[in-house]
Design a protein around this motif. Structure first.
Motif, PDB file in Angstrom:
ATOM      1  N   SER A   1       0.834  -1.212   0.000  1.00 49.53           N
ATOM      2  CA  SER A   1       0.000   0.000   0.000  1.00 49.53           C
ATOM      3  C   SER A   1       0.863   1.253   0.000  1.00 49.53           C
ATOM      4  O   SER A   1       0.566   2.231  -0.700  1.00 49.53           O
ATOM      5  CB  SER A   1      -0.927   0.000   1.219  1.00 49.53           C
TER       6      SER A   1
ATOM      7  N   LEU B   1       0.935   4.238  -2.810  1.00 52.77           N
ATOM      8  CA  LEU B   1       0.722   5.646  -2.462  1.00 52.77           C
ATOM      9  C   LEU B   1       1.916   6.506  -2.874  1.00 52.77           C
ATOM     10  O   LEU B   1       1.745   7.603  -3.426  1.00 52.77           O
ATOM     11  CB  LEU B   1       0.471   5.786  -0.955  1.00 52.77           C
TER      12      LEU B   1
ATOM     13  N   SER C   1       1.903   9.452  -5.689  1.00 50.95           N
ATOM     14  CA  SER C   1       2.324  10.796  -5.326  1.00 50.95           C
ATOM     15  C   SER C   1       3.462  11.286  -6.221  1.00 50.95           C
ATOM     16  O   SER C   1       3.453  12.445  -6.671  1.00 50.95           O
ATOM     17  CB  SER C   1       2.770  10.825  -3.853  1.00 50.95           C
TER      18      SER C   1
ATOM     19  N   CYS D   1      -2.501  11.044  -0.872  1.00 57.08           N
ATOM     20  CA  CYS D   1      -1.413  10.098  -0.592  1.00 57.08           C
ATOM     21  C   CYS D   1      -0.688  10.448   0.703  1.00 57.08           C
ATOM     22  O   CYS D   1      -0.383   9.561   1.518  1.00 57.08           O
ATOM     23  CB  CYS D   1      -0.427  10.075  -1.757  1.00 57.08           C
TER      24      CYS D   1
ATOM     25  N   GLY E   1      -3.213   9.741   3.532  1.00 58.15           N
ATOM     26  CA  GLY E   1      -3.469   8.301   3.663  1.00 58.15           C
ATOM     27  C   GLY E   1      -2.311   7.560   4.299  1.00 58.15           C
ATOM     28  O   GLY E   1      -2.517   6.680   5.149  1.00 58.15           O
ATOM     29  N   HIS E   2      -1.090   7.906   3.936  1.00 62.30           N
ATOM     30  CA  HIS E   2       0.073   7.241   4.525  1.00 62.30           C
ATOM     31  C   HIS E   2       0.204   7.574   6.007  1.00 62.30           C
ATOM     32  O   HIS E   2       0.596   6.729   6.812  1.00 62.30           O
ATOM     33  CB  HIS E   2       1.338   7.638   3.780  1.00 62.30           C
TER      34      HIS E   2
END
Length: 307
Positions: A225, A229, A233, A259, A262-263
């Motif tokens: 994942s 991401l 990005s 991104c 989310g990270h």
């Protein structure tokens, strides 16, 4: 469009702010900060600055869609600098876990493992310097050309200035590209190592499931994942540096924000040291809220209270 951007920024600010707060409190209590926490804190601080800058840009330049404004070169430079810093900080995190978890028989890598505590602050400082040098051409080489206000991509016919200098864009990409390669290489090594350990555990246990194997599989999914991401990005950054169409600016900006946010959420949810305090805090706030609701109801009509 602003609603999507603002929502993603709020989530990112909350996630990164929690990481900085949790690691900061641990540092105050213990007077020391482990290398992993140091990288996480630096990464979260750079993302807080980056997301805050994007929010400020949208509030100052994109709210008044009938009176579009031009972006100053200095503001574009700080945008590029903070974005490059987040990329390199994430690269440091990936390299750190690769060096920590993957077994390298070579003497050079063994010595590097032993010197991680000494190397990490210097890697972080080097990341800031590389990001600064990479973004510096924006000030000296950047030229402005008209492009549409991204808050009115379809409806607006008014123009604003946006970066459209191929040379500064190429320099920026060349300076950021090594971070992408390093992240891919270190992530592939980590995933291979984790899958190898999971396979060995499965063979030793004769196919019986074990909690440790589930942890390895979960770590592999998290790494995949992260790579997705980071790749999304970086592709968005390349698009912003090379292309100047309104749709490119809008979509790339949203992808970069999502991104980064989310990270950060992923880092909090996968870190037990941060996840447990967050859950306790949420449970405590929920308990206090329910207590206030129950006490606000009349004692004689508790059964009929619709709160």
């Amino acid at each position: 469009m602003l609603v999507i951007v603002a929502t993603a920024i709020v989530i990112g600010v909350m996630g990164n702010g929690f990481i900085v707060l949790a690691n900061g409190l641990d540092w105050i209590r213990s007077k020391t900060m482990p290398p992993s926490d140091m990288i996480l804190t630096a990464l979260s601080l750079s993302r807080l600055l980056f997301l805050g800058l994007i929010l400020a840009v949208h509030c100052l330049f994109f709210l008044d869609v009938d009176n579009p404004k031009s972006l100053p070169k200095l503001l574009i430079f700080f945008w590029g600098f903070t974005n490059a810093t987040t990329l390199w900080m994430a690269t440091c995190l990936s390299v750190f876990y690769c060096m920590k978890l993957v077994h390298f028989p070579q003497v050079f890598f063994v010595k590097m493992k032993l010197c991680l505590s000494w190397l990490v602050p210097r890697l972080l400082l080097g990341s800031v310097l590389v990001s600064f040098v990479t973004s510096l051409p924006i000030i000296f080489l950047e030229k402005s050309s008209p492009c549409r206000n991204e808050t009115r991509v379809i409806q607006s016919k008014s123009n604003m200035t946006c970066p459209n200098n191929l040379l500064s864009g190429i320099i920026y990409i060349v300076g950021s590209f090594p971070s992408f390669i390093i992240v891919l290489a270190s992530s592939v090594l980590l995933i291979r190592s984790l899958l190898h350990h999971a396979r060995k555990m499965r063979q030793n246990m004769g196919g019986v499931k074990d909690h440790r194997m589930d942890v390895h599989i979960k770590a592999v999914k998290t790494l995949v994942s992260f790579v997705i991401l980071f790749t999304a990005s970086f592709v968005a950054v390349v698009s912003l540096a090379v292309f100047s169409s309104s749709w490119t600016i809008v979509s790339s900006t949203i992808v970069i924000i999502v991104c980064n946010s989310g990270h950060s959420v992923m880092l909090v949810s996968m870190n037990p040291k941060m996840k447990q305090p967050l859950i306790r805090s949420l449970q405590g706030n929920l308990g206090r809220t329910l207590s206030r609701i129950s006490t606000s109801c009349p004692k004689t009509a508790v059964g009929n209270c619709s709160c």
